[in-house]
Design an enzyme around this catalytic site. Structure first.
Site, PDB file in Angstrom:
ATOM      1  N   ASP A  35       0.917  -1.194  -0.033  1.00  0.00           N
ATOM      2  CA  ASP A  35       0.116  -0.051   0.048  1.00  0.00           C
ATOM      3  C   ASP A  35       0.887   1.245  -0.025  1.00  0.00           C
ATOM      4  O   ASP A  35       1.805   1.469   0.755  1.00  0.00           O
ATOM      5  CB  ASP A  35      -1.017   0.005   1.102  1.00  0.00           C
ATOM      6  CG  ASP A  35      -2.091   0.781   0.936  1.00  0.00           C
ATOM      7  OD1 ASP A  35      -3.347   0.425   0.944  1.00  0.00           O
ATOM      8  OD2 ASP A  35      -1.922   2.071   0.913  1.00  0.00           O
ATOM      9  N   SER A  87     -10.110   5.924  -5.400  1.00  0.00           N
ATOM     10  CA  SER A  87     -11.382   5.161  -5.388  1.00  0.00           C
ATOM     11  C   SER A  87     -12.824   6.420  -5.309  1.00  0.00           C
ATOM     12  O   SER A  87     -13.809   5.943  -5.273  1.00  0.00           O
ATOM     13  CB  SER A  87     -11.593   4.270  -4.195  1.00  0.00           C
ATOM     14  OG  SER A  87     -11.632   4.739  -2.972  1.00  0.00           O
ATOM     15  N   THR A 127     -15.487  -2.512 -10.175  1.00  0.00           N
ATOM     16  CA  THR A 127     -16.767  -1.820  -9.701  1.00  0.00           C
ATOM     17  C   THR A 127     -17.856  -2.017 -10.690  1.00  0.00           C
ATOM     18  O   THR A 127     -17.581  -1.944 -11.830  1.00  0.00           O
ATOM     19  CB  THR A 127     -16.478  -0.528  -9.369  1.00  0.00           C
ATOM     20  OG1 THR A 127     -17.521   0.299  -9.399  1.00  0.00           O
ATOM     21  CG2 THR A 127     -15.656   0.273 -10.394  1.00  0.00           C
ATOM     22  N   ASP A 128     -18.943  -1.785 -10.266  1.00  0.00           N
ATOM     23  CA  ASP A 128     -20.198  -1.891 -11.054  1.00  0.00           C
ATOM     24  C   ASP A 128     -20.261  -0.674 -11.863  1.00  0.00           C
ATOM     25  O   ASP A 128     -21.139  -0.345 -12.743  1.00  0.00           O
ATOM     26  CB  ASP A 128     -21.640  -2.243 -10.298  1.00  0.00           C
ATOM     27  CG  ASP A 128     -21.883  -1.189  -9.303  1.00  0.00           C
ATOM     28  OD1 ASP A 128     -20.878  -0.231  -8.907  1.00  0.00           O
ATOM     29  OD2 ASP A 128     -22.787  -0.996  -8.669  1.00  0.00           O
ATOM     30  N   GLU A 129     -19.404   0.462 -11.264  1.00  0.00           N
ATOM     31  CA  GLU A 129     -19.595   1.792 -11.862  1.00  0.00           C
ATOM     32  C   GLU A 129     -19.018   1.675 -13.579  1.00  0.00           C
ATOM     33  O   GLU A 129     -19.414   2.556 -14.425  1.00  0.00           O
ATOM     34  CB  GLU A 129     -18.843   2.610 -11.382  1.00  0.00           C
ATOM     35  CG  GLU A 129     -19.466   2.917  -9.874  1.00  0.00           C
ATOM     36  CD  GLU A 129     -18.865   4.050  -9.372  1.00  0.00           C
ATOM     37  OE1 GLU A 129     -18.608   5.204  -9.671  1.00  0.00           O
ATOM     38  OE2 GLU A 129     -19.035   4.151  -7.819  1.00  0.00           O
ATOM     39  N   TYR A 155     -13.109   8.289 -12.767  1.00  0.00           N
ATOM     40  CA  TYR A 155     -12.987   7.288 -11.683  1.00  0.00           C
ATOM     41  C   TYR A 155     -13.290   5.824 -12.674  1.00  0.00           C
ATOM     42  O   TYR A 155     -12.636   4.886 -12.663  1.00  0.00           O
ATOM     43  CB  TYR A 155     -13.563   7.386 -10.675  1.00  0.00           C
ATOM     44  CG  TYR A 155     -13.569   5.927  -9.800  1.00  0.00           C
ATOM     45  CD1 TYR A 155     -12.619   5.382  -9.170  1.00  0.00           C
ATOM     46  CD2 TYR A 155     -15.079   5.572  -9.397  1.00  0.00           C
ATOM     47  CE1 TYR A 155     -12.728   4.196  -8.561  1.00  0.00           C
ATOM     48  CE2 TYR A 155     -15.194   4.101  -8.926  1.00  0.00           C
ATOM     49  CZ  TYR A 155     -14.000   3.490  -8.426  1.00  0.00           C
ATOM     50  OH  TYR A 155     -14.143   2.328  -7.833  1.00  0.00           O
ATOM     51  N   SER A 158     -11.352   5.085 -15.607  1.00  0.00           N
ATOM     52  CA  SER A 158     -10.043   4.451 -15.236  1.00  0.00           C
ATOM     53  C   SER A 158     -10.356   2.867 -14.578  1.00  0.00           C
ATOM     54  O   SER A 158      -9.376   2.123 -15.073  1.00  0.00           O
ATOM     55  CB  SER A 158      -9.257   5.247 -14.106  1.00  0.00           C
ATOM     56  OG  SER A 158      -9.934   5.204 -13.112  1.00  0.00           O
ATOM     57  N   LYS A 159     -11.321   2.661 -14.039  1.00  0.00           N
ATOM     58  CA  LYS A 159     -11.673   1.387 -13.783  1.00  0.00           C
ATOM     59  C   LYS A 159     -11.795   0.400 -14.818  1.00  0.00           C
ATOM     60  O   LYS A 159     -11.346  -0.841 -15.132  1.00  0.00           O
ATOM     61  CB  LYS A 159     -12.643   1.113 -12.691  1.00  0.00           C
ATOM     62  CG  LYS A 159     -12.231   1.882 -11.429  1.00  0.00           C
ATOM     63  CD  LYS A 159     -11.211   1.310 -10.342  1.00  0.00           C
ATOM     64  CE  LYS A 159     -11.324  -0.260  -9.883  1.00  0.00           C
ATOM     65  NZ  LYS A 159     -10.297  -0.707  -9.020  1.00  0.00           N
ATOM     66  N   ASN A 185     -20.038  -0.768  -1.360  1.00  0.00           N
ATOM     67  CA  ASN A 185     -19.771  -1.468  -0.086  1.00  0.00           C
ATOM     68  C   ASN A 185     -19.971  -0.566   0.989  1.00  0.00           C
ATOM     69  O   ASN A 185     -19.751   0.759   0.968  1.00  0.00           O
ATOM     70  CB  ASN A 185     -18.451  -1.857   0.231  1.00  0.00           C
ATOM     71  CG  ASN A 185     -17.869  -3.172  -0.723  1.00  0.00           C
ATOM     72  OD1 ASN A 185     -17.026  -4.005  -0.356  1.00  0.00           O
ATOM     73  ND2 ASN A 185     -18.650  -3.035  -1.930  1.00  0.00           N
ATOM     74  N   ASN A 254     -30.208   7.630  -1.760  1.00  0.00           N
ATOM     75  CA  ASN A 254     -29.284   8.403  -0.927  1.00  0.00           C
ATOM     76  C   ASN A 254     -30.238   8.952   0.271  1.00  0.00           C
ATOM     77  O   ASN A 254     -29.763   9.013   1.402  1.00  0.00           O
ATOM     78  CB  ASN A 254     -28.581   9.455  -1.515  1.00  0.00           C
ATOM     79  CG  ASN A 254     -27.763   8.766  -2.696  1.00  0.00           C
ATOM     80  OD1 ASN A 254     -27.331   7.839  -2.730  1.00  0.00           O
ATOM     81  ND2 ASN A 254     -27.278   9.707  -3.507  1.00  0.00           N
ATOM     82  N   ASP A 277     -25.539  19.395  -7.412  1.00  0.00           N
ATOM     83  CA  ASP A 277     -25.236  17.787  -7.740  1.00  0.00           C
ATOM     84  C   ASP A 277     -24.033  17.594  -8.073  1.00  0.00           C
ATOM     85  O   ASP A 277     -23.200  18.578  -8.679  1.00  0.00           O
ATOM     86  CB  ASP A 277     -26.448  17.555  -8.755  1.00  0.00           C
ATOM     87  CG  ASP A 277     -26.945  16.020  -8.933  1.00  0.00           C
ATOM     88  OD1 ASP A 277     -26.175  15.340  -8.118  1.00  0.00           O
ATOM     89  OD2 ASP A 277     -27.769  15.771  -9.668  1.00  0.00           O
ATOM     90  N   HIS A 281     -23.579  12.871 -12.585  1.00  0.00           N
ATOM     91  CA  HIS A 281     -24.029  11.890 -11.510  1.00  0.00           C
ATOM     92  C   HIS A 281     -24.710  10.730 -11.936  1.00  0.00           C
ATOM     93  O   HIS A 281     -26.009  10.963 -12.765  1.00  0.00           O
ATOM     94  CB  HIS A 281     -24.849  12.766 -10.555  1.00  0.00           C
ATOM     95  CG  HIS A 281     -24.872  12.056  -9.121  1.00  0.00           C
ATOM     96  ND1 HIS A 281     -25.504  12.878  -8.176  1.00  0.00           N
ATOM     97  CD2 HIS A 281     -24.595  10.959  -8.623  1.00  0.00           C
ATOM     98  CE1 HIS A 281     -25.514  12.070  -6.937  1.00  0.00           C
ATOM     99  NE2 HIS A 281     -24.875  11.020  -7.269  1.00  0.00           N
TER     100      HIS A 281
END
Ligand code: NAD
Ligand code: TYD
Length: 341
Positions: A35, A87, A127-129, A155, A158-159, A185, A254, A277, A281
């Site tokens: 890390d 993240s 991730t699901d994103e 983000y 990049s994932k 999570n 949310n 916002d 989003h």
């Protein structure tokens, strides 16, 4: 059977929970944490395992090729599980570059090290994103592993780039890879810049609770231990070259989460403030976990109603952990404990 597992990003939220899970589920395994201790890494999270003879910690950046090769040369791991990442979506909107370096280049460096030194399995924590978002008025739609990649933020882009590289390394070099794409999570050691821990910490300090837009965005929340068990199953029994979606069919708006936190803590809803916002989003995330259930027998164990209570209790019982983050004191922990070692 003994195994040596490198866990990157283990001083962060999910990586640390995964280390605790693995050390207790497989006392014979060796766990090596790498890390960089960025702002999101907190070594004090790992203090209870630092003296465990089956655990070792390296402070290193996964994008630092020389250093990573040196660690692989020393350790010769059997399995690598890559949690290390930038993240936070809001930070990626402010400044994307570090996301590209850590999330994409860092993944490539780790996989190059796996090719050079040989590996049983490289697992990418995604991730699901990467699937983008779903509309609020189509509750019948869910992300499956076949849903096209369609990202919204720097983000998630990049994932997604990292995921594509992982699959390319499998096809081109035959690297034995798996990928998990999990929903949001929550649980212990969640950094208080993310929705749930931020709202708990602010509510406890009687500070405003900043809800983006109207708070109608939906996330599919999973207790962190359920995610850790899913990764455990995938690295042991998952099929090489495959992607597994992980989520527990627990969609919440949310605003409903923030109101629930107020209620649990006995704080007034008047603390809620609606703020501008987030740019771009995502409206709704919702995972279809059929594949991991059918193929690996995974099911979530913690219901949201219980998980959120446990999480709130953890933040109440561990005030020092998050107060030191808010004050910045946690950043001195490494120097204080390990500076002279
Ligand atoms: P986190 O931000 O809490 O922790 C990230 C950790 O990675 C930190 O300890 C940080 O110091 C470390 N790190 C960052 N850059 C590094 C680098 N260049 N080299 C080495 N270490 C570095 O993140 P998290 O929430 O625990 O997420 C872990 C992984 O799970 C990420 O890959 C994330 O994309 C993925 N994920 C997270 C969620 C979620 O809800 N939090 C959901 C699905 C997937
Ligand atoms: P977050 O925890 O940042 O996770 P992600 O964006 O990766 O899903 O945010 C969860 C949801 O909460 C998201 O819709 C943005 C929203 N949010 C707020 O309304 N206020 C906040 O202060 C934060 C951090 C998030």
């Amino acid at each position: 059977m003994n195994r040596k597992i490198i866990v990157t990003g283990g001083a962060g939220f999910i990586g640390a929970n995964f280390i605790f899970h693995m050390l207790s589920a497989y006392p014979e395994y060796e766990i090596i944490c790498i890390d960089a201790l960025t702002y999101a890494g907190n070594l004090s999270t790992l203090k209870d395992v630092m003296e465990n003879p089956k655990f070792k910690f390296y402070k290193a950046d996964i994008a630092d090729r020389e250093k990573i090769y040196e660690i692989f040369e020393n350790e010769k791991p059997d399995v690598v599980v890559n949690f290390a990442a930038e993240s936070h979506v809001d930070r990626s909107i402010e400044d994307p570059e570090i996301f590209l370096r850590t999330n994409i280049l860092g993944t490539a460096v780790l996989m190059d090290a796996c090719r050079k030194y040989g590996i049983e399995r490289y697992h990418q924590v995604s991730t699901d994103e990467v699937y983008g978002d779903l509309p609020l008025d189509r509750p019948d739609l869910f992300f499956t592993e076949e849903t096209p990649i369609h990202t919204s933020s720097p983000y998630s882009s990049s994932k997604a780039s990292a995921d594509l590289l992982v699959l390319a390394y499998h096809r081109t070099y035959g690297l034995p890879v798996t990928i998990s794409r999990c929903s949001n999570n929550y649980g212990p050691y969640h950094f208080p810049e993310k929705l749930i821990p931020l709202m708990i910490a602010n509510a406890l300090n009687d500070k405003p609770l900043p809800v983006y837009g109207e708070g109608l965005n939906v996330r599919d929340w999973l207790y962190v231990e359920d995610h850790c068990r899913a990764i455990d199953l995938i690295i042991h029994n998952g099929k090489v070259g495959e992607v597994y979606n992980v989520g527990g069919h627990n969609e919440m708006k949310n605003i409903d989460i923030v109101k629930l936190i107020c209620k649990e803590l006995g704080k007034p809803e008047s603390l809620i403030t609606y703020v501008t916002d987030r740019k771009g989003h995502d409206m709704r995330y919702a995972i279809d976990p059929t594949k991991i259930h059918n193929e690996l027998g995974w099911l979530p164990e913690t219901k949201f109603a219980d998980g959120i209570k446990k999480t709130i209790k953890w933040y109440l019982d561990n005030r020092e952990w998050w107060e030191e983050i808010i004050s910045g004191e946690y950043r001195n922990y490494y120097e204080k404990m390990y500076g002279n070692r």
